[in-house]
Design an enzyme around this catalytic site. Sequence first.
Site, short mmCIF file in Angstrom:
data_model
loop_
_atom_site.label_atom_id
_atom_site.label_comp_id
_atom_site.label_asym_id
_atom_site.label_seq_id
_atom_site.Cartn_x
_atom_site.Cartn_y
_atom_site.Cartn_z
N TYR A 254 0.82 -1.22 0.00
CA TYR A 254 0.00 0.00 0.00
C TYR A 254 0.85 1.27 0.00
O TYR A 254 2.05 1.20 0.12
CB TYR A 254 -1.08 -0.01 1.07
N GLU A 255 0.16 2.37 -0.21
CA GLU A 255 0.82 3.69 -0.32
C GLU A 255 1.82 3.71 -1.47
O GLU A 255 2.86 4.34 -1.41
CB GLU A 255 1.50 4.01 1.03
N GLY A 256 1.46 3.03 -2.57
CA GLY A 256 2.36 2.88 -3.71
C GLY A 256 3.21 1.64 -3.52
O GLY A 256 4.00 1.59 -2.58
#
Lengths: 592, 592
Positions: free
Chosen positions: A440-442
């Site tokens: 997550y978060e890229g």
Amino acid sequence: MASFKVPTQDMKFVLTELFDAPALWNSIPHFEEVSEDLAMAILEEGAKLSENEVFPINRSGDEEGCTWDDGKVTTPSGFKEAFQTYAESGWTSLGGNPEFGGQGLPKMLTCFVEEMFYAANSSFALYPALTNGATLAIDAHGSQALKEQYLPKLYDGSWSASMCLTEAHSGTDLGLIRTKAEDQGDGTYLITGTKIFITGGEHDLTENIIHLVLAKLPGAPAGPKGISLFMVPKIKVDSDNNLGDGNNVSCGSIEHKMGLKGSSTCVMNFDGSEGYLVGEVNKGLAAMFTMMNYERLTVGLQGVGLSEVSYQSAREYAQDRLQSRAPTGAVAPEKMADPIIVHPDVRRMLLTQKAYAEGNRAFASFVAMKLDIAKHHPDSDQRNAAQNMVALLTPVAKAFFSDRGLDACILGQQVFGGHGYVREWGMEQMVRDARIAQIYEGTNGIQALDLMGRKVAANSGEWLYQYCDEMEQYIETCSQASEIPEFIQSLKDSIDVLKRTTEYVLSESASDVNVIGAASCDYLNLLGLVTLNYLWVRMAAVSSSKTDDHFYSSKVKTGQFFVQKLLPEIQGYAAKVRSGADSLMQFNDNEF
Amino acid sequence: MASFKVPTQDMKFVLTELFDAPALWNSIPHFEEVSEDLAMAILEEGAKLSENEVFPINRSGDEEGCTWDDGKVTTPSGFKEAFQTYAESGWTSLGGNPEFGGQGLPKMLTCFVEEMFYAANSSFALYPALTNGATLAIDAHGSQALKEQYLPKLYDGSWSASMCLTEAHSGTDLGLIRTKAEDQGDGTYLITGTKIFITGGEHDLTENIIHLVLAKLPGAPAGPKGISLFMVPKIKVDSDNNLGDGNNVSCGSIEHKMGLKGSSTCVMNFDGSEGYLVGEVNKGLAAMFTMMNYERLTVGLQGVGLSEVSYQSAREYAQDRLQSRAPTGAVAPEKMADPIIVHPDVRRMLLTQKAYAEGNRAFASFVAMKLDIAKHHPDSDQRNAAQNMVALLTPVAKAFFSDRGLDACILGQQVFGGHGYVREWGMEQMVRDARIAQIYEGTNGIQALDLMGRKVAANSGEWLYQYCDEMEQYIETCSQASEIPEFIQSLKDSIDVLKRTTEYVLSESASDVNVIGAASCDYLNLLGLVTLNYLWVRMAAVSSSKTDDHFYSSKVKTGQFFVQKLLPEIQGYAAKVRSGADSLMQFNDNEF
């Protein structure tokens, strides 16, 4: 069983002895009220709460998970009470803007608070983490009216927030989103669409939830340049913040996941929900990106925290578990066998965890320091230089901490042998919880591409060479250099590898753009290890004169372990980068 | 979603083109009835069963898990029916001794059958795997009477078996076991004690379960030299194999685990249970070790199978999922975005999986070939030479396949992004299921110590140099060497690294025995990668003249990918080994 004590001594070491944060805070007006005593008091109080209230509901939270019933989400037993204590004791406002009720504390300090709560209970820690991220975006881009109305309620923990970016067909590529916004002409917009993977999109911890939603206005340009950011409350509020009607925001379901089971991951439906523009029309992605560096560091800290708790638990087990004898003869002849910590390979596993937990803690604080300087330092040259380092090192921190965090948790599980695979011992949960931080978060692949493409190749390595200058200046001025010659030599050598590898990418990518993507992951690992080398040298340097205390002698020895047993990986990463893109790109579709 | 087809073409390639197994089988009387046609028919039939019956109950089996109720264990829905089909079609007897109803097929062939069922459903595959291991021990060490009575029922799948070694305080160090055996003087023994982590100790798949139990007779020597092996049926049987009374064997509970949820992991209580000695008194560990090489290869195959299914699933997703554009411009301009397989870093992940799945498949077959020669070749020199290679390479196969298997499954999950973390997509289950193979059947740390200590240092590297000779002879005689010069050079270089690293360990460990444990894990990885290098060169060599077919061109390209993007890791491993033991051993207790 898993056990956890916040490493406050190590945090203090990093803040005061490694980086002399109190002197830095003194030099920045925004932080002039922050002292070493205050910082330590915050860490000590955070330790009590995380160890005594939040860690004990970590295993049970994993077993129980979140439940969804007709749109309502219930968090595991104890989460609501613990969150209430957390909010009432002021932990939700640590880094917030003082103008609107925040405490304005430096990221260098708050990053350790984040780490300890991730270590204690990553699912729990995510709820305030998402709110933090949203308040940063609102503070940076929202109108004064929005900030005055919403930030105090978010800072005091009465309300929480979510970040609604991803859609089923649109994750990495946000330019593809379909959620629509319709201007009502009265300062409000109607938002319609479905978002997935929304952490904390719905839960029972707070009376309201403020969603930050990416959406497209009619006629907006295609792709990422047509995205705007909106603030959409779950429940409408009047100007005095009294809760009113529902806002047509509903949670369609929650995901059943590998881990992080106490954290709700929601499908969120917006059906003509009333929202407010945050920032400018079609500049929504840019608005999200201003707080992205903070959020990415935060996600990295999950990896650091889980490395630490896994290390502590594995160390305790290795000191207690009796099996076989030491290679050099019994060390505990009165017992049926020796504790397994006598074995070199068990030590390798534990020390790998330790070197990453402590090294990445220092790395996180280093990036946080640059973030604080970039945002608040009175000198603009300092701000700009620090901003370059933030841009360069944040993708590394996010990906490297989460990658090595998973590795560390796998090692901690391995130390437990068969018990590591059994749920009740708690070690396998750390692996499952740590795994998400790589995604997550890229995803970490995206972090690596951001680093290699935007942060290195796009400026012809300017920021990277600036960073190498900083490290080389340190070597020149390091007053302890004569005491730690092998450390200094390792750093010189690895900077050399880093520079040569960078030159290769810059030169080859001019004629083959695929070299950037082909190099990205290995290059990120290389830069991560060189940075750890730099920080372990600095930690060894400040510890080298104090080795009569076991904390400091351990620092020097852990640094030596890092240099001898982990750093050699850079040779492989550099060689992989230098092999270019052909071995990846030559495959035809039918050859996979 | 996860998808799976048995890679029968690749299996055939390994058997016939890489190793010319049919010629080998022709030269060994025990295998003279085994032909290429028979082998392929078996693989094709196994593919049907594993793909159509066993793979479809993998996800549901994970969700449902095994359940325990008052000593009874129920396997997930469909397992019983699938096992019945499996047994009735003869899959439980493939490798068994023909004298007692087995099919006597070579391990080179049966290892692929094991791989495909692990890929399809690792939990399911474990039930027959444990029975296989037990029948090998009984066949090698049991009395003629025991073999005549028990083996046919185990081969035909009416009964199954378990291996009861571990106790709560005694895992790696089996010398510490407390389970007792009492000689009744009539050829039977009464067994009393509690065993943990017993895979398939209780279940509902077969009408009886035969437990192989390690226990100590009164007055037996302390430690591993006082352990005997007993066969203890769950239900007593008369001489005609009619089931009689219960045998005071009970399942106290089952573990709740990270993965492998369809496989029962049992606490087994023996309370004066009647058993029979297998092998000689106090030679129980040795009896277990005779089948250990087969079992360890089998556990490694779990890693190979899961690498394969994870690769296939990730490849399909990467070909379908549309996000962003290729670095060199749109390749599917008619679509909203390009499939993510265009991106170099996604290719890196997929090809890493592919290179390990195919490379380790060849590696497994290579070890299996040595096992077949060691057991059945008419020439004793050939048997002995092969036995040395089995001893040397089996710990590598077990640990390397399971380590890289986990890595491959993590990469496959990563390709799916957020969907990889969600249970229904199936990718995270592969990670959870793969994780156990690094732990059971001797942790990978124990495998590494076995390799470095017993298999290399103890004979001054004799077997290792014998293996290097084999590889160097291949280089000299390789008729395709001029076509694949860069492959040949990579192998020469890596053999050189392997030899120099071995010399370091042999020389340094003479004065510091901790060097062995300190080197072990890195050395195992080094030997694993050099072996893959050897096999990828051989695969490229036999494929290099056939590159007009995409199967063969892909082989050559995957070999190139291996050499350029994976093999460089050996530099780091070698450097770590050469840093010795000091950085591990210098830590005092209070410095951890």
